[in-house]
Write a protein that holds these residues in place. Structure first.
Motif, PDB file in Angstrom:
ATOM      1  N   ASP A  55       0.856  -1.191   0.000  1.00 37.37           N
ATOM      2  CA  ASP A  55       0.000   0.000   0.000  1.00 37.37           C
ATOM      3  C   ASP A  55       0.887   1.234   0.000  1.00 37.37           C
ATOM      4  OD1 ASP A  55      -1.654  -2.206   0.927  1.00 37.37           O
ATOM      5  OD2 ASP A  55      -3.154  -0.688   1.419  1.00 37.37           O
ATOM      6  N   VAL A  56       0.642   2.169  -0.944  1.00 39.77           N
ATOM      7  CA  VAL A  56       1.479   3.358  -1.107  1.00 39.77           C
ATOM      8  C   VAL A  56       0.609   4.608  -1.157  1.00 39.77           C
ATOM      9  CG1 VAL A  56       3.049   4.572  -2.663  1.00 39.77           C
ATOM     10  CG2 VAL A  56       3.336   2.113  -2.263  1.00 39.77           C
ATOM     11  N   LEU A  57       0.988   5.611  -0.361  1.00 42.36           N
ATOM     12  CA  LEU A  57       0.419   6.953  -0.458  1.00 42.36           C
ATOM     13  C   LEU A  57       1.280   7.736  -1.441  1.00 42.36           C
ATOM     14  CD1 LEU A  57      -1.375   9.357   0.462  1.00 42.36           C
ATOM     15  CD2 LEU A  57       0.296   9.714   2.314  1.00 42.36           C
ATOM     16  N   HIS A  58       0.681   8.228  -2.538  1.00 37.60           N
ATOM     17  CA  HIS A  58       1.443   8.964  -3.550  1.00 37.60           C
ATOM     18  C   HIS A  58       0.701  10.275  -3.844  1.00 37.60           C
ATOM     19  CE1 HIS A  58      -1.329   7.259  -6.752  1.00 37.60           C
ATOM     20  NE2 HIS A  58      -1.463   6.374  -5.767  1.00 37.60           N
ATOM     21  N   THR A  59       1.426  11.394  -3.725  1.00 35.76           N
ATOM     22  CA  THR A  59       0.776  12.703  -3.688  1.00 35.76           C
ATOM     23  C   THR A  59       1.550  13.751  -4.475  1.00 35.76           C
ATOM     24  OG1 THR A  59       1.979  13.316  -1.682  1.00 35.76           O
ATOM     25  CG2 THR A  59      -0.159  12.264  -1.392  1.00 35.76           C
ATOM     26  N   ASP A  60       0.816  14.824  -4.853  1.00 32.73           N
ATOM     27  CA  ASP A  60       1.392  16.078  -5.336  1.00 32.73           C
ATOM     28  C   ASP A  60       1.480  17.064  -4.178  1.00 32.73           C
ATOM     29  OD1 ASP A  60       1.630  15.413  -8.011  1.00 32.73           O
ATOM     30  OD2 ASP A  60      -0.404  16.021  -8.487  1.00 32.73           O
ATOM     31  N   VAL A  61       2.266  18.146  -4.401  1.00 30.83           N
ATOM     32  CA  VAL A  61       2.195  19.319  -3.542  1.00 30.83           C
ATOM     33  C   VAL A  61       1.404  20.363  -4.313  1.00 30.83           C
ATOM     34  CG1 VAL A  61       3.475  21.129  -2.379  1.00 30.83           C
ATOM     35  CG2 VAL A  61       4.354  18.798  -2.389  1.00 30.83           C
ATOM     36  N   SER A  62       0.290  20.779  -3.784  1.00 30.16           N
ATOM     37  CA  SER A  62      -0.630  21.652  -4.513  1.00 30.16           C
ATOM     38  C   SER A  62       0.080  22.894  -5.035  1.00 30.16           C
ATOM     39  CB  SER A  62      -1.781  22.076  -3.592  1.00 30.16           C
ATOM     40  OG  SER A  62      -2.647  22.957  -4.266  1.00 30.16           O
ATOM     41  N   GLY A  63      -0.064  23.137  -6.340  1.00 30.68           N
ATOM     42  CA  GLY A  63       0.479  24.330  -6.971  1.00 30.68           C
ATOM     43  C   GLY A  63       1.945  24.255  -7.308  1.00 30.68           C
ATOM     44  N   SER A  65       3.692  20.887  -8.136  1.00 28.26           N
ATOM     45  CA  SER A  65       4.143  19.655  -8.764  1.00 28.26           C
ATOM     46  C   SER A  65       3.947  19.667 -10.258  1.00 28.26           C
ATOM     47  CB  SER A  65       3.382  18.468  -8.176  1.00 28.26           C
ATOM     48  OG  SER A  65       2.006  18.570  -8.510  1.00 28.26           O
ATOM     49  N   SER A  66       4.724  18.796 -10.915  1.00 25.77           N
ATOM     50  CA  SER A  66       4.502  18.525 -12.329  1.00 25.77           C
ATOM     51  C   SER A  66       3.468  17.423 -12.450  1.00 25.77           C
ATOM     52  CB  SER A  66       5.813  18.116 -13.004  1.00 25.77           C
ATOM     53  OG  SER A  66       6.288  16.921 -12.426  1.00 25.77           O
ATOM     54  N   SER A  67       3.051  17.102 -13.661  1.00 27.64           N
ATOM     55  CA  SER A  67       1.919  16.208 -13.864  1.00 27.64           C
ATOM     56  C   SER A  67       2.173  14.789 -13.375  1.00 27.64           C
ATOM     57  CB  SER A  67       1.556  16.166 -15.356  1.00 27.64           C
ATOM     58  OG  SER A  67       2.663  15.692 -16.109  1.00 27.64           O
ATOM     59  N   SER A  68       3.446  14.356 -13.273  1.00 25.63           N
ATOM     60  CA  SER A  68       3.733  12.967 -12.892  1.00 25.63           C
ATOM     61  C   SER A  68       4.327  12.826 -11.502  1.00 25.63           C
ATOM     62  CB  SER A  68       4.697  12.345 -13.918  1.00 25.63           C
ATOM     63  OG  SER A  68       5.942  13.020 -13.900  1.00 25.63           O
ATOM     64  N   ASP A  69       4.416  13.896 -10.748  1.00 27.09           N
ATOM     65  CA  ASP A  69       5.075  13.813  -9.452  1.00 27.09           C
ATOM     66  C   ASP A  69       4.359  12.902  -8.464  1.00 27.09           C
ATOM     67  OD1 ASP A  69       7.140  15.381 -10.213  1.00 27.09           O
ATOM     68  OD2 ASP A  69       6.483  17.194  -9.179  1.00 27.09           O
TER      69      ASP A  69
END
Length: 536
Positions: A55-63, A65-69
């Motif tokens: 199980d993996v939590l995978h996230t962007d940083v709002s505003g 990140s790039s599209s694949s981060d």
């Protein structure tokens, strides 16, 4: 360093700071949960397969990140010396997702940690997460082994209603495509050649390499086996979930626990021939529009019984002894049940038969009745004649070497009775060892003097016996009949050296003792020879 500056909305207004804290944020992947076979640890055989859930939590940083981060597209696992990058389904939306895949455990006994890392790309090269360590995840020291072939084998032919059914035979990225209700049937596994005639509790694990056209976590294969050429089939076992849509196939097992299974019926070795045995894999998708694509179907056969792992003679792989001497034989045997299908005594090891040249016997030793690896040592006599002999060892379930035979273990060239140590060994006080100067190392006629009747000395020369034995000879022994050879003091290195130097001369060929030669002219040398008697 963090600096906080007051910026009041109006003049003469102050702010009062009591504490300053900071929280770092980043885009990426965080492995949160790892399980093996649905748990935090598992006991399995060496060289077996486990199911790993991540199980993996995978996230962007709002505003920022790039599209694949926030992508999670591959995962690397490591167990002991085994490691692999799994290119599984792509998770591209921020959140927590999970995937399940199979992994091979090391082919050795031990307790191993499991290391897992998640990646942004398909090849485990970029966007690595922190390493998740599941301590003591896999224990191969006390698991229930299957003592069948120990490896998955491929069939040689396939038919069926799936498109390009033959593509399911070999793992080559060419795949049979199966809709709901369609299936492939494979044959040609040669399983009867892998199983001894006395095998008990024959069972199987089937492994399927496949993809799902639209993974939703519910697509599986339906596996059944035939024992009569496809006229009838066993109960169905479903595989683990087929999750791969692209990249590497999912490797899924039936029975899905990863243990051997009888598939609902008893089996005999005769039912494993290529004429009789079949594996059928059908598609069981949860949506009529979905398909599974099968690249390979392999089978591992298992059985209860005994497997001779190692045999040693006098603590080694071979030994040199005299004809008729005793040899210590040590035997290590793995004796096990087939998981979930065995009878109470199918794992017993209670006797062992050995064969060494013309000699053989059944040894009724201590009974080993719990699954595992055990050892016994017993003594066997070497053959009475000169030669090199293989040692054959077979383990049995009963005390009489009559039922539950293991396969034969053959220790090649185990016992060599040609050049063993002299018997009896000379006593330094009673039978001193002499070495004469001037006799080359291949003066092998002296070996006969050391090992038997000294009269042999006058009947052999270096041309009659293989070289490289001894250049020394021993004194008299109580078991030898010297007769007219006289006392030990009548033997002299001068005589032996003279004999050697002239052994091609018929007049000296049989000289083996001072005073017993065939040339009367040598009589004059007798007194000189006695001058050195006291030295020996």
């Amino acid at each position: 360093m963090v600096r906080v500056t007051a910026d009041p909305s109006s003049s003469n207004q102050d702010i009062q700071i009591d504490d300053v804290d900071i929280r770092p944020c980043w885009a990426g992947r965080d492995v949160q949960i790892v399980q093996v076979n649905g748990s935090s640890s598992v006991e399995v055989d060496p060289d077996s397969t486990v199911s790993i859930r991540v199980d993996v939590l995978h996230t962007d940083v709002s505003g920022l990140s790039s599209s694949s981060d926030n992508d999670w597209e591959s995962t690397r696992w490591t167990i002991g010396g085994s490691s692999e990058c799994v290119n599984h389904a792509d998770f591209t939306n921020t959140g927590t997702d999970h995937t399940t895949f199979s992994a091979d455990v090391p082919n050795s006994n031990g307790i191993f940690d499991l290391f897992v890392t998640a990646y942004e790309d398909d090849s485990c090269t970029s966007g690595i997460s922190g390493i998740f360590v599941l301590d003591d995840a896999v224990d191969t020291t006390g698991g229930v082994p299957s003592i069948g072939h120990g490896a998955f084998v491929e069939g040689s032919s396939a038919t069926g209603t799936c498109s390009n059914a033959v593509f399911a035979v070999v793992d080559d990225n060419s795949r049979a495509v199966c809709d709901d209700g369609e299936q492939v049937t494979l044959a040609g596994f040669d399983l009867d050649q892998l199983v001894p005639a006395t095998a008990e509790d024959i069972s199987f694990i089937v492994r399927v390499a496949a993809r799902s056209s639209d993974n939703d976590g519910a697509d599986v294969g339906r596996v059944s086996l035939s024992w009569n050429g496809g006229a009838d089939y066993s109960a169905v076992h479903t595989t683990e979930t087929i999750e791969a849509e692209s990249g590497d196939d999912s490797l899924v097992l039936a029975h899905e626990t990863g243990f051997c299974s009888v598939f609902g019926r008893p089996w005999t070795r005769a039912e494993l021939t290529d004429a009789n045995f079949r594996v059928r894999v059908g598609a069981d998708t949860n949506d009529a529009g979905e398909q599974i694509s099968i690249d390979d179907v392999d089978v591992k056969v298992c059985w209860a019984g005994r497997l001779v792992n190692e045999v040693r003679v006098d603590g080694s792989s071979s030994t040199d002894v005299d004809p008729g001497d005793d040899v210590d034989v040590t035997v290590d045997v793995l004796h096990v049940d087939a998981p979930g299908v065995s009878n109470v005594d199918d794992n017993d090891w209670e006797s062992t038969r050995w064969i060494l040249g013309p000699n053989s016997a059944c040894v009724n030793h201590v009974d080993f009745t719990n699954s595992g690896t055990d050892q016994v040592t017993f003594t066997v006599p070497a053959p009475d004649s000169s030669g090199v002999y293989d040692l054959y060892v077979t383990a049995f379930k009963d005390d009489l070497c009559s039922i539950g035979a293991s396969q034969n273990f053959i220790l090649d060239n185990a016992v060599d009775t040609r050049f063993g140590p002299p018997s009896p060994s000379p006593d330094p006080d009673d039978d001193p060892l002499f070495t004469c100067d001037g006799i080359p190392n291949d003066a092998s006629f002296l070996w006969f003097l050391a090992r038997g009747n000294p009269g042999m000395l006058k009947n052999f020369n270096r041309g009659h016996i293989p070289p490289g034995l001894l250049k020394s000879f021993v004194g008299r022994h109580s078991g030898w009949d010297w007769n007219d050879w006289g006392d030990w003091d009548d033997f002299d290195c001068d005589d032996i050296e003279d004999w050697w130097d002239n052994d091609d001369d018929d007049d000296h060929k049989h000289r083996g003792r001072r005073g017993h030669d065939d040339d009367d002219d040598d009589d004059d040398d007798d007194d000189d020879d006695h001058d050195d008697d006291d030295d020996y």
